[in-house]
Design a protein around this motif. Structure first.
Motif, PDB file in Angstrom:
ATOM      1  N   CYS A 175      42.589  47.152  45.461  1.00  0.00           N
ATOM      2  CA  CYS A 175      42.621  46.695  46.836  1.00  0.00           C
ATOM      3  C   CYS A 175      42.028  47.812  47.708  1.00  0.00           C
ATOM      4  O   CYS A 175      41.317  48.678  47.175  1.00  0.00           O
ATOM      5  CB  CYS A 175      44.060  46.312  47.228  1.00  0.00           C
ATOM      6  N   THR A 229      43.913  39.149  48.071  1.00  0.00           N
ATOM      7  CA  THR A 229      42.490  39.428  47.955  1.00  0.00           C
ATOM      8  C   THR A 229      41.987  40.057  49.248  1.00  0.00           C
ATOM      9  O   THR A 229      42.717  40.139  50.231  1.00  0.00           O
ATOM     10  CB  THR A 229      41.725  38.129  47.624  1.00  0.00           C
ATOM     11  N   THR A 267      48.893  34.069  53.345  1.00  0.00           N
ATOM     12  CA  THR A 267      48.220  33.756  52.075  1.00  0.00           C
ATOM     13  C   THR A 267      48.451  32.297  51.685  1.00  0.00           C
ATOM     14  O   THR A 267      49.552  31.769  51.849  1.00  0.00           O
ATOM     15  CB  THR A 267      48.698  34.685  50.950  1.00  0.00           C
ATOM     16  N   TYR A 298      48.512  35.196  45.324  1.00  0.00           N
ATOM     17  CA  TYR A 298      47.167  35.075  45.868  1.00  0.00           C
ATOM     18  C   TYR A 298      46.963  36.207  46.866  1.00  0.00           C
ATOM     19  O   TYR A 298      47.418  36.151  48.012  1.00  0.00           O
ATOM     20  CB  TYR A 298      46.883  33.713  46.517  1.00  0.00           C
ATOM     21  N   ASN A 328      40.346  45.417  55.898  1.00  0.00           N
ATOM     22  CA  ASN A 328      40.344  44.034  55.435  1.00  0.00           C
ATOM     23  C   ASN A 328      40.283  43.084  56.621  1.00  0.00           C
ATOM     24  O   ASN A 328      40.817  43.399  57.694  1.00  0.00           O
ATOM     25  CB  ASN A 328      41.642  43.717  54.684  1.00  0.00           C
ATOM     26  N   TRP A 351      37.556  44.238  48.290  1.00  0.00           N
ATOM     27  CA  TRP A 351      38.403  44.757  47.213  1.00  0.00           C
ATOM     28  C   TRP A 351      37.655  44.938  45.899  1.00  0.00           C
ATOM     29  O   TRP A 351      38.054  45.754  45.077  1.00  0.00           O
ATOM     30  CB  TRP A 351      39.589  43.809  46.977  1.00  0.00           C
ATOM     31  N   PHE A 352      36.598  44.147  45.702  1.00  0.00           N
ATOM     32  CA  PHE A 352      35.927  44.185  44.400  1.00  0.00           C
ATOM     33  C   PHE A 352      34.606  44.939  44.454  1.00  0.00           C
ATOM     34  O   PHE A 352      33.832  44.914  43.503  1.00  0.00           O
ATOM     35  CB  PHE A 352      35.763  42.748  43.891  1.00  0.00           C
ATOM     36  N   TYR A 372      41.391  38.260  39.895  1.00  0.00           N
ATOM     37  CA  TYR A 372      42.279  37.644  40.877  1.00  0.00           C
ATOM     38  C   TYR A 372      41.505  37.483  42.180  1.00  0.00           C
ATOM     39  O   TYR A 372      40.400  38.010  42.336  1.00  0.00           O
ATOM     40  CB  TYR A 372      43.541  38.508  41.086  1.00  0.00           C
ATOM     41  N   GLY A 373      42.096  36.742  43.108  1.00  0.00           N
ATOM     42  CA  GLY A 373      41.512  36.642  44.443  1.00  0.00           C
ATOM     43  C   GLY A 373      40.320  35.705  44.517  1.00  0.00           C
ATOM     44  O   GLY A 373      40.029  34.958  43.578  1.00  0.00           O
ATOM     45  N   HIS A 374      39.626  35.788  45.639  1.00  0.00           N
ATOM     46  CA  HIS A 374      38.610  34.789  45.951  1.00  0.00           C
ATOM     47  C   HIS A 374      37.377  34.891  45.069  1.00  0.00           C
ATOM     48  O   HIS A 374      36.591  33.960  45.010  1.00  0.00           O
ATOM     49  CB  HIS A 374      38.205  34.868  47.428  1.00  0.00           C
ATOM     50  N   GLU A 375      37.192  36.022  44.394  1.00  0.00           N
ATOM     51  CA  GLU A 375      36.022  36.152  43.519  1.00  0.00           C
ATOM     52  C   GLU A 375      36.349  35.862  42.057  1.00  0.00           C
ATOM     53  O   GLU A 375      35.529  36.098  41.169  1.00  0.00           O
ATOM     54  CB  GLU A 375      35.383  37.536  43.689  1.00  0.00           C
ATOM     55  N   SER A 376      37.536  35.330  41.801  1.00  0.00           N
ATOM     56  CA  SER A 376      37.882  34.969  40.424  1.00  0.00           C
ATOM     57  C   SER A 376      37.180  33.684  40.026  1.00  0.00           C
ATOM     58  O   SER A 376      37.199  32.700  40.769  1.00  0.00           O
ATOM     59  CB  SER A 376      39.394  34.779  40.298  1.00  0.00           C
TER      60      SER A 376
END
Lengths: 427, 427
Positions: free
Chosen positions: A114, A284, B152, A282, B116, A288-289, B22-26
């Motif tokens: 994160c 994100t 979330t 959930y 973020n 983060w990536f 995990y998250g939105h890019e999974s």
């Protein structure tokens, strides 16, 4: 870039930023004369906007671990950045970094990345609740675990509901911890602990092994998760979780700041038993990536593994502590130095409103040494013993300058307000 | 760097990251065959770990606004990075950037920076509560405002208390908004709105000016703050707050993603009347004051001001929409394309479980075009009309490949689970 005066920057900032600045890097929390803006950093040194240079004992409040602009870390970051940073999915370095952390941190079987330390502690909180199906989380009174509504030390914008199930206990106090656990009954989800007590304004304390072991046992008995917040201290005391030094393995640990030597990255690490709960959240963030900070972290961790930086920190920190005590004594002062020498907190004995600490840090600043009067400080691996001797020579002069005006030093009104807030349980 | 197979990366990831990602890019949220890992990005293109190249209509889910590796933005970032990034205080660029945003965004008198998008929306929530001394915040049902416990879309780890005072209304529905305001009574702190309705799985909707104006009027009547969440759409529809297009100025706006063209940065902007409340919060983060992303943002914003990227987006997006409709019709399909052409959402008519959308995006992926079956997409300024024609040629082939197997396409079990969750109010 033209040098700009601190005064003109502050005047401009006051117009377009609330109070001209906010958060932990605001000079509203520091003595008069501390610069708000910095134009440059290199190794162990920072330069303010007017070009004055300081030996930086705050290290960006933690991110600077190996030295600003560490050539190998910066090169690794640049190599990844040339390929891709924030993309439509993670880069392979995400897997490499997760493997690296799992291999280095004994209790960890998995990692989630994160951006903020607060992201990692908030994910730990949610993981503990998801894992147990319970609500209450114990936090040591006065400990800092981030700046979200459930944990920020400031009261504004926070509802009672945001922290309805956050309950205090006293760090290193087994009876207090046991009482809080008993009171939580069958609703205990987790126990937070800092690696050592590094609260502001009060002496730091290393963890009592009996307290750490009892926290572990209480979690084992109740099924709650034990969470170590390494955001501030991570990799400064050990090349593993800091509680490996007392032989206690948590279920979750939160990391940030130093992980990528200044590149923005934080992480939640966990044991196998918490994997399902962590994976059920959930959580994100847009960045983060991103791959560049992960590449920086992989290189930072390689250097940590392959160098004796911990011994270097201990040698520097010990010399600083011993030297400061001697310099203080030579001028009739007594210091209260506490915590691990790698993360020193320097205050004065018989200085309840920190007026001497404030005045001393101002004298040090005037001599090119940036020290904080009430927050733990940090060393970086780029510091040399010559830097420490520079700081000690400055301290000798600072104590000498302070001694004759000792009786007339006045407390800072801003600081008195801060101390009142701290006494009320805030930052 | 050696190319690595997607399969081997996924197998390794599964061991050290919960669910492997995990998250939105999974890719758990995407059809089979979508790559999880990317080795490289440049301009409008991304490369997966096996070297396959895709025209990227997700743009890192928003951060890529001008093109990956934009030379001027990267140069500005590199210049600042060579001076200092995360330091013991902010750099002068923080003031420059705040001034720039205040000069570009009509309603804004001040700026606070964070990392973020969720930081910015959470700070907006807290500012509204601090400003009013009230608790209830209205959020359009189905809107995404981040991944903290209060917002979330996933239920795990969240307590009822975390969102006890978050209340839904229907986007673009004046009566629904009025009813929610009336129900909140004297406890209304704020109203959140997206610049346009960009929820997942459903048609996008531009804001009805009557709705936007009524939201403004209701906030004026009650003293609540109007908050526009620009994190996803910011600077993609206007060189100002998106609601400047409907003539409505909010009190607060939340920005992120595209602000630094991929560099990690988000911001809360606000009107004068909210300055005191925003400044009263204790909110902060280890990397919030890092200078490199701010320098990237200043350069990004300069390019936005000085180029006709909005007209370019509109030309590209219009050609894509018209061309896709024609290609679909030529093969007997009817699309549901919605929202502004700059942020297209492409679904199929009579496709309630999105099986055709899933199959189409797989066919496009096989032809080098990365499109999302149920989330709005993004254009970047590096895209050319030739890129759009490439995508349209791929679409013609994709529709042709899909037509003969139309009746036998099966829905994705993972997608069905997602849709159930979305119907229950989640993501």
């Amino acid at each position: 870039m033209t040098a700009q005066t601190e005064a003109s920057l502050r005047a401009r900032a006051l117009k377009v930023i609330p109070n001209g600045m906010y958060g932990h890097e605001s000079v509203a929390l520091l003595p008069d004369g501390f610069p708000q803006f910095f134009s440059r950093a290199d190794g162990a040194w920072i330069w303010d906007s007017e070009g004055n240079r300081y030996l930086d004992f705050m290290c960006a409040y933690g991110p600077n671990l190996l030295g600003y602009h560490h050539p190998e870390v910066d090169a690794a970051a640049a190599r990844q950045a040339a390929l891709g940073d924030a993309m439509t999915g993670p880069a392979p370095v995400m897997v490499d970094l997760a493997e690296t952390l799992v291999s280095m941190v004994g209790h960890a079987d998995w990692a989630m990345f994160c951006k903020n330390g607060t992201d990692a502690t908030s994910m730990a909180l949610m993981t503990a609740r998801a894992h147990t199906g319970r609500r209450i989380v114990l936090v040591a009174a006065g400990a800092y675990h981030g700046a979200a509504a459930w944990c920020t030390p400031g009261p504004m914008g926070v509802l009672p509901e945001d922290r309805a199930f956050i309950r205090p206990y006293l760090y290193n106090d087994v009876a207090s911890l046991e009482a809080a656990v008993a009171e939580a009954g069958d609703d205990l989800a987790g126990i937070f602990a800092s690696p050592f007590k590094h609260d502001v304004f009060v002496d730091q304390e290393l963890p009592d092994p009996a307290y750490a072991e009892r926290a572990r046992a209480l979690c084992d008995e109740t099924g709650a998760l034990l969470i170590i917040d390494e955001v501030r201290a991570g990799f400064r005391l050990a090349k593993d979780c800091s509680w490996s030094l007392v032989g206690v393995a948590p279920d979750l640990s939160c990391w940030g700041k130093s992980l990528g030597n200044g590149q923005p990255l934080s992480a939640l690490l966990g044991a196998e038993k918490a994997r399902g709960a962590a994976g059920s959240l959930y959580v994100t963030g847009s960045f983060w990536f991103a791959a560049t900070p992960m590449a920086a972290a992989i290189e930072t961790l390689r250097i940590l593994r392959e160098t004796d930086y911990l011994a270097h920190f201990e040698a520097l920190g010990t010399r600083l502590r011993v030297g400061l005590d001697a310099a203080a004594a030579a001028h009739g002062f007594t210091l209260r130095q506490s915590g691990p020498v790698q993360m020193p907190l320097i205050m004065f004995a018989q200085d309840p409103d920190a007026r001497l600490g404030y005045a001393f840090s101002q004298e040090m600043l005037a001599r090119g040494v940036y020290m904080h009067p009430w927050h733990n400080m940090f060393l970086c691996a780029a510091m040399t013993m010559a830097d420490i001797e520079f700081a000690l020579a400055a301290a000798d002069e600072a104590f000498a300058a302070l001694a004759p005006r000792r009786a007339s030093v006045q407390p800072s009104p801003r600081l008195l307000a801060l101390l009142e807030q701290a006494a009320a349980g805030g930052h």
